[in-house]
Design a protein around this motif. Sequence first.
Motif, PDB file in Angstrom:
ATOM      1  N   SER A  33      41.215  75.948  57.442  1.00  0.00           N
ATOM      2  CA  SER A  33      40.888  75.239  56.209  1.00  0.00           C
ATOM      3  C   SER A  33      41.645  75.877  55.050  1.00  0.00           C
ATOM      4  O   SER A  33      41.814  77.100  54.998  1.00  0.00           O
ATOM      5  N   ALA A  34      42.084  75.053  54.117  1.00  0.00           N
ATOM      6  CA  ALA A  34      42.717  75.587  52.913  1.00  0.00           C
ATOM      7  C   ALA A  34      41.741  76.429  52.103  1.00  0.00           C
ATOM      8  O   ALA A  34      42.152  77.320  51.353  1.00  0.00           O
ATOM      9  N   ARG A  63      49.358  68.935  57.272  1.00  0.00           N
ATOM     10  CA  ARG A  63      48.191  69.014  56.392  1.00  0.00           C
ATOM     11  C   ARG A  63      47.450  67.678  56.434  1.00  0.00           C
ATOM     12  O   ARG A  63      48.085  66.616  56.499  1.00  0.00           O
ATOM     13  N   THR A  64      46.149  67.724  56.415  1.00  0.00           N
ATOM     14  CA  THR A  64      45.348  66.515  56.326  1.00  0.00           C
ATOM     15  C   THR A  64      44.064  66.828  55.571  1.00  0.00           C
ATOM     16  O   THR A  64      43.659  67.985  55.467  1.00  0.00           O
ATOM     17  N   THR A  65      43.443  65.801  55.026  1.00  0.00           N
ATOM     18  CA  THR A  65      42.180  65.952  54.301  1.00  0.00           C
ATOM     19  C   THR A  65      41.083  65.246  55.076  1.00  0.00           C
ATOM     20  O   THR A  65      41.259  64.097  55.506  1.00  0.00           O
ATOM     21  N   LYS A  97      35.176  67.258  50.476  1.00  0.00           N
ATOM     22  CA  LYS A  97      36.323  67.143  51.368  1.00  0.00           C
ATOM     23  C   LYS A  97      37.059  68.479  51.398  1.00  0.00           C
ATOM     24  O   LYS A  97      36.956  69.277  50.466  1.00  0.00           O
ATOM     25  N   GLU A  98      37.799  68.703  52.471  1.00  0.00           N
ATOM     26  CA  GLU A  98      38.614  69.913  52.571  1.00  0.00           C
ATOM     27  C   GLU A  98      39.954  69.566  53.209  1.00  0.00           C
ATOM     28  O   GLU A  98      40.075  68.601  53.967  1.00  0.00           O
ATOM     29  N   ASP A  99      40.951  70.357  52.874  1.00  0.00           N
ATOM     30  CA  ASP A  99      42.259  70.232  53.506  1.00  0.00           C
ATOM     31  C   ASP A  99      42.308  71.126  54.741  1.00  0.00           C
ATOM     32  O   ASP A  99      41.892  72.299  54.688  1.00  0.00           O
ATOM     33  N   VAL A 144      45.108  72.685  57.427  1.00  0.00           N
ATOM     34  CA  VAL A 144      46.550  72.924  57.532  1.00  0.00           C
ATOM     35  C   VAL A 144      46.879  73.568  58.866  1.00  0.00           C
ATOM     36  O   VAL A 144      46.111  74.368  59.392  1.00  0.00           O
TER      37      VAL A 144
END
Length: 221
Positions: free
Chosen positions: A158-159, A182-184, A210-212, A214
């Motif tokens: 997670s970012a 990368r995706t959310t 929400k979280e990114d 990577v």
Amino acid sequence: MRLLRPRGVYAPQEDTELLAQAARGELRRLCAEPRPAVDVLDVGTGTGALALMAAGCPGARVTAVDISWRAVLAARLNAWRLGLPVTVLRGDLTTPVRGRRFDLVLSNPPYVLSPAPLRGGPERAWNAGADGRQILDRLCADAPGLLTESGVLLLVQSALSGVDPTLDMLRDGGLSARVELRTTIPFGPVMARHAAWLEQRGLIGPEERKEDLVVIRAQRD
């Protein structure tokens, strides 16, 4: 793949699929090269989903590691059911493969920030301490010693757990490192429970849920 997953073993989710997406490209490249074999390591294998995907690559020799006996047994059983050759070892992070080097290392380590101390049990599959780096830092420190001369590490996190610290640690170890994918995604149940705590720490905004995710790729310079 339909995999058996005992209670307490991490279920393949969006992070698993994102890492698999990056790994497929690396596997295609490696397995197409003229070499005796492609040595692959999956650290924190859980059900064995990533290890089994890698084992489908012609010429791949796959080793998987997990600290949980339930995960080890699940991965072994899933490999047997699918007829795929995967060696599954139990141990803490990379300890069982110390001294060995791999062409591709995959890892979906615990990275979820949690206000509660880790007490073992099923939560160790995701709980990574207050900063989310309890396992990430150890993995980054071990990575250079795991890779062959042209070996590649792919890990997902997670970012919120800090992308720059991961990149910095890998680069300090002599690797080139970058964000590959990368995706959310929306918060899952665990992150949703921690949302108020994350807001208090200033890591997310009010009502942000929400979280990114990577995938970080690292390779020897």
